[in-house]
Write a protein that holds these residues in place. Sequence first.
Motif, PDB file in Angstrom:
ATOM      1  N   ALA A   1     -43.904 -37.862  24.172  1.00  0.00           N
ATOM      2  CA  ALA A   1     -43.926 -36.588  23.443  1.00  0.00           C
ATOM      3  C   ALA A   1     -43.637 -35.438  24.404  1.00  0.00           C
ATOM      4  N   LEU A   2     -43.212 -34.329  23.816  1.00  0.00           N
ATOM      5  CA  LEU A   2     -42.834 -33.165  24.614  1.00  0.00           C
ATOM      6  C   LEU A   2     -44.031 -32.426  25.203  1.00  0.00           C
ATOM      7  N   ASP A   3     -45.080 -32.289  24.396  1.00  0.00           N
ATOM      8  CA  ASP A   3     -46.102 -31.331  24.807  1.00  0.00           C
ATOM      9  C   ASP A   3     -47.458 -31.614  24.164  1.00  0.00           C
ATOM     10  N   GLU A   4     -48.446 -30.884  24.605  1.00  0.00           N
ATOM     11  CA  GLU A   4     -49.812 -31.026  24.064  1.00  0.00           C
ATOM     12  C   GLU A   4     -50.583 -29.742  24.357  1.00  0.00           C
ATOM     13  N   TYR A   5     -51.469 -29.383  23.464  1.00  0.00           N
ATOM     14  CA  TYR A   5     -52.375 -28.261  23.722  1.00  0.00           C
ATOM     15  C   TYR A   5     -53.389 -28.678  24.786  1.00  0.00           C
ATOM     16  N   ILE A   6     -53.876 -27.729  25.532  1.00  0.00           N
ATOM     17  CA  ILE A   6     -54.969 -28.020  26.472  1.00  0.00           C
ATOM     18  C   ILE A   6     -56.277 -27.548  25.851  1.00  0.00           C
ATOM     19  N   GLY A   7     -57.279 -28.414  25.929  1.00  0.00           N
ATOM     20  CA  GLY A   7     -58.610 -28.033  25.479  1.00  0.00           C
ATOM     21  C   GLY A   7     -58.986 -28.582  24.114  1.00  0.00           C
ATOM     22  N   LEU A   8     -58.035 -29.137  23.366  1.00  0.00           N
ATOM     23  CA  LEU A   8     -58.393 -29.746  22.078  1.00  0.00           C
ATOM     24  C   LEU A   8     -58.753 -31.203  22.331  1.00  0.00           C
ATOM     25  N   PRO A   9     -59.833 -31.705  21.734  1.00  0.00           N
ATOM     26  CA  PRO A   9     -60.101 -33.137  21.869  1.00  0.00           C
ATOM     27  C   PRO A   9     -58.920 -33.932  21.310  1.00  0.00           C
ATOM     28  N   LEU A  10     -58.622 -35.088  21.907  1.00  0.00           N
ATOM     29  CA  LEU A  10     -57.488 -35.888  21.419  1.00  0.00           C
ATOM     30  C   LEU A  10     -57.640 -36.207  19.943  1.00  0.00           C
ATOM     31  N   SER A  11     -58.900 -36.341  19.489  1.00  0.00           N
ATOM     32  CA  SER A  11     -59.149 -36.730  18.097  1.00  0.00           C
ATOM     33  C   SER A  11     -58.968 -35.557  17.125  1.00  0.00           C
ATOM     34  N   HIS A  12     -58.785 -34.328  17.631  1.00  0.00           N
ATOM     35  CA  HIS A  12     -58.585 -33.171  16.748  1.00  0.00           C
ATOM     36  C   HIS A  12     -57.318 -33.412  15.920  1.00  0.00           C
ATOM     37  N   PRO A  13     -57.364 -33.169  14.581  1.00  0.00           N
ATOM     38  CA  PRO A  13     -56.180 -33.480  13.764  1.00  0.00           C
ATOM     39  C   PRO A  13     -54.930 -32.729  14.199  1.00  0.00           C
ATOM     40  N   GLN A  14     -55.073 -31.589  14.871  1.00  0.00           N
ATOM     41  CA  GLN A  14     -53.897 -30.827  15.300  1.00  0.00           C
ATOM     42  C   GLN A  14     -53.531 -31.055  16.765  1.00  0.00           C
ATOM     43  N   SER A  15     -54.271 -31.947  17.455  1.00  0.00           N
ATOM     44  CA  SER A  15     -53.809 -32.272  18.811  1.00  0.00           C
ATOM     45  C   SER A  15     -52.477 -32.978  18.636  1.00  0.00           C
ATOM     46  N   TYR A  16     -51.596 -32.864  19.620  1.00  0.00           N
ATOM     47  CA  TYR A  16     -50.294 -33.524  19.479  1.00  0.00           C
ATOM     48  C   TYR A  16     -50.439 -35.032  19.630  1.00  0.00           C
ATOM     49  N   HIS A  17     -51.514 -35.459  20.283  1.00  0.00           N
ATOM     50  CA  HIS A  17     -51.829 -36.894  20.327  1.00  0.00           C
ATOM     51  C   HIS A  17     -52.003 -37.405  18.889  1.00  0.00           C
ATOM     52  N   SER A  18     -52.864 -36.715  18.115  1.00  0.00           N
ATOM     53  CA  SER A  18     -53.099 -37.138  16.718  1.00  0.00           C
ATOM     54  C   SER A  18     -51.831 -36.985  15.890  1.00  0.00           C
ATOM     55  N   THR A  19     -51.137 -35.859  16.078  1.00  0.00           N
ATOM     56  CA  THR A  19     -49.957 -35.574  15.261  1.00  0.00           C
ATOM     57  C   THR A  19     -48.867 -36.622  15.480  1.00  0.00           C
ATOM     58  N   ILE A  20     -48.623 -36.964  16.741  1.00  0.00           N
ATOM     59  CA  ILE A  20     -47.579 -37.959  17.040  1.00  0.00           C
ATOM     60  C   ILE A  20     -47.978 -39.319  16.452  1.00  0.00           C
TER      61      ILE A  20
END
Length: 270
Positions: free
Chosen positions: A66-85
């Motif tokens: 993936a291109l990018d990710e927010y800093i400070g959001l837990p990976l499990s947050h629905p809007q983290s790019y981890h979750s989104t991807i």
Amino acid sequence: MAEVIIVKNQQEAGRIYARSVADLIKNKPDAVLGLATGSSPLAAYEELAKIIENEKIDVSRVRGFALDEYIGLPLSHPQSYHSTIHRTVVEPLGLDPANVRVPGDVLEGAPLSDSARVAHAGEEYDKAIAAAGGVDVQILGIGTDGHVGFNEPGSSLASGTRVKTLAQQTREDNARFFDNDVDKVPTHCITQGIGTILKARHLVLLAFGEGKAEAVAETVEGGVSSFCPASALQLHPHATVIVDEEAASRLRHKDYYRWAYAHKPAWQSI
Ligand code: F6R
């Protein structure tokens, strides 16, 4: 100069991307896909999922970054790019989650102040992309301010993956994913750099709607400038820009782009 394709809607753009990626995977079962979040690539992922199912394409060895990710959001947050991807790409395409990386994965929601984990994460990510043999095709959206990834105006065109501060405009644009509350949008991110993105073998930028028209015109027909980071696509030997009529509305050479695409040799893919 990128190839510019003007399409009717996101589905048509998605089909063009999906056909190209499906053929890539058939020829190279362990292809490396560069992935983006946001609204622009969603139809492209849906179209790719359909082709994978209809043509029974084996994607068990396909890899993704993936291109990018927010800093400070837990990976499990629905809007983290981890979750989104995982929600928009890994699951619908049936990829092996172990083969897909997001730059924040190693951070596990670490705050910006955790220098031990945050400071070198970008360098490690670039090494991991290189170790995978590089990205074969990178899908990109574009910000209204001309960002790609989260490389905001002023970003070095030679940058590697690193921590960036989000522009206020980007936080306002993305507030729609955070209950329309701009204060809930993180202030920092980790993003592939422009230099990282330019190393991918094929770039496919998708843009839809009037709101993107100015950024698209700057990208394709303006000068190459860090003030419109997406304009770095002009330096890439294989970049494809797929836009709808609204996003194309400020392009001066629209007629040429239409004519060139209509007369594209049948053997030539995007
Ligand atoms: C997303 C990303 C961003 C978005 C851009 C456009 O991973 O890197 O550059 O592509 O902000 O977002 P949408 O497509 O939602 O308009």
